[in-house]
Every structure is written in C-alpha cells, then in structure tokens.
Design an enzyme around this catalytic site. Sequence first.
Site, PDB file in Angstrom:
ATOM      1  N   HIS A 106       0.831  -1.204   0.000  1.00 19.97           N
ATOM      2  CA  HIS A 106       0.000   0.000   0.000  1.00 19.97           C
ATOM      3  C   HIS A 106       0.867   1.256   0.000  1.00 19.97           C
ATOM      4  O   HIS A 106       0.605   2.205  -0.757  1.00 19.97           O
ATOM      5  CB  HIS A 106      -0.914   0.000   1.221  1.00 19.97           C
ATOM      6  CG  HIS A 106      -1.710   1.258   1.392  1.00 19.97           C
ATOM      7  ND1 HIS A 106      -2.932   1.452   0.783  1.00 19.97           N
ATOM      8  CD2 HIS A 106      -1.454   2.400   2.083  1.00 19.97           C
ATOM      9  CE1 HIS A 106      -3.392   2.651   1.098  1.00 19.97           C
ATOM     10  NE2 HIS A 106      -2.511   3.245   1.885  1.00 19.97           N
ATOM     11  N   GLU A 107       1.904   1.262   0.832  1.00 19.40           N
ATOM     12  CA  GLU A 107       2.795   2.430   0.873  1.00 19.40           C
ATOM     13  C   GLU A 107       3.564   2.579  -0.435  1.00 19.40           C
ATOM     14  O   GLU A 107       3.831   3.699  -0.882  1.00 19.40           O
ATOM     15  CB  GLU A 107       3.764   2.313   2.056  1.00 19.40           C
ATOM     16  CG  GLU A 107       3.078   2.252   3.417  1.00 19.40           C
ATOM     17  CD  GLU A 107       2.068   3.376   3.630  1.00 19.40           C
ATOM     18  OE1 GLU A 107       2.264   4.484   3.090  1.00 19.40           O
ATOM     19  OE2 GLU A 107       1.070   3.136   4.328  1.00 19.40           O
ATOM     20  N   HIS A 110       1.554   4.537  -2.845  1.00 24.04           N
ATOM     21  CA  HIS A 110       1.699   5.990  -2.737  1.00 24.04           C
ATOM     22  C   HIS A 110       2.939   6.476  -3.501  1.00 24.04           C
ATOM     23  O   HIS A 110       2.920   7.539  -4.118  1.00 24.04           O
ATOM     24  CB  HIS A 110       1.798   6.408  -1.272  1.00 24.04           C
ATOM     25  CG  HIS A 110       0.511   6.303  -0.520  1.00 24.04           C
ATOM     26  ND1 HIS A 110      -0.673   6.848  -0.996  1.00 24.04           N
ATOM     27  CD2 HIS A 110       0.208   5.732   0.669  1.00 24.04           C
ATOM     28  CE1 HIS A 110      -1.637   6.613  -0.119  1.00 24.04           C
ATOM     29  NE2 HIS A 110      -1.131   5.932   0.896  1.00 24.04           N
TER      30      HIS A 110
END
Length: 238
Positions: A106-107, A110
């Site tokens: 998920h990071e 980003h």
Amino acid sequence: MFFGGMMGYYYDPTLILVIIGAVISMIASARVNSTYNKYSKVRSMSGMTGAEAAKRLLNSQGLYDIQVRPVSGQLTDHYDPRSKTVNLSDSVYDSTSVAAIGVAAHECGHAMQDNVGYIPLKLRGAIVPVANIGSQAAFPIILLGFFIGGAGSPLVNIGLIFFSIAVMFQLVTLPVEFNASSRAIRLLGEVGILGSEELGHTKKVLGAAALTYVAALAATVLQLARLVFLFGGRRQDD
C-alpha cells in the site's frame, strides 16, 4: 446532554453528533486492528518480508531511487514524498505475513502515485499545511469570535472556514488511499508475490484500513455540523 456552571444548566443536543463520530471511529479502529492481527499470523507462501516485498514492487516499476526504511511504532507506515522513502513499522518491515506485505505494498502504491503525478495526491499535499493550521486554529478562533462579537462575528465564520479545510483534506484523502490499495493488490498479483487466496486476505486488511479514513471523514463532517449548529446559525441580534 445537560451541563451546569455559572450560567446555569442547559441542554446541548448537538453533542450526539460528537458521540456518533467517536463511535464510528472506534468501530473502524477496532476492525482494522482485529483484521490486521488475524492476518498478521498468516505467513505468505513466498516467505518475503514486508521490506523485501516493497523493494521488489518498487523495482518492478523502475523506482530504484526510493529507499525502504524501518520506522518505530505500530502501524506507523507511510510514504514520504520529500525524502522519497517508504517507511515501514516494526511489525511490517521484518514480518513475512500477508498483512505486513499488504501494508508495505500500500505504501509503495503511494510512491507510484507520486511517480506518475497522481492529481489527488498532489492536491492533498498542497492542502496539508493549511489543513494542519486550520484544524488547530479553528476552535480558538471560533471561541474568540463568539465571546467578542457573538455568533455573528466574522471571526466565527473564519473559524468555520478553517475547519472546513480540514474536512476537505479528509475528503481528498479517500481517493488517494483507495487508489494506493488498488495499485498494491494489482501489483502483488502481477509480480507474483502473493497467490490468489493470499490476495483475498490482503484485500480484507487494506479494506479495513480504508474504512478508518471513511470514519475520520464522517467524524470530521459531524464535528463541522455541530459547530455550524452552535455558532453558524445564529446572529448577534437573536
């Protein structure tokens, strides 16, 4: 809700909005913690740690300049666009669970957003300084305006505008977080880090995490509604 003091007792029905917001936030927080704890015990078949999975995902997108670093704390994971680093918490960095890999991915999502100039991410970054100031200054400005000039004071309206910026930040955050999770799930499958069943587990973890942002938005909107009811709907001559 009844309150007493020098001005006597009065009933404040708007407090129910704060209570509803708090309950929504607590439910979302409890769900993400229970879901993460459940799947943090499920080891991925690849045996990769969160850090290893993050590096592999970043390399698959040609993002070789982004570093993956450990950071202290529980679920303190974040991507820092200023230093170009994916920062993973202790429970994610060295863990081989499907939950840890999902959070790490998920990071990385980003980081991928930052790389392609994802508009909502840019907008959120631009709002952050104003939103931080607005959320901290809103209440003092509203109270100062109310005591100086009553509910019709321009300072009260300025305070409400400041708090509205915090609501806007929460609103812009939703597409950023949902898109990052979508990128993570897709790439975890494409790169072959997780199997189909494992992807299902990871979706549940990231889905529960996404609900915390929805809850934060709901709580902030309810708080703004309370402030408007208390201060924005009156005039000095009422």
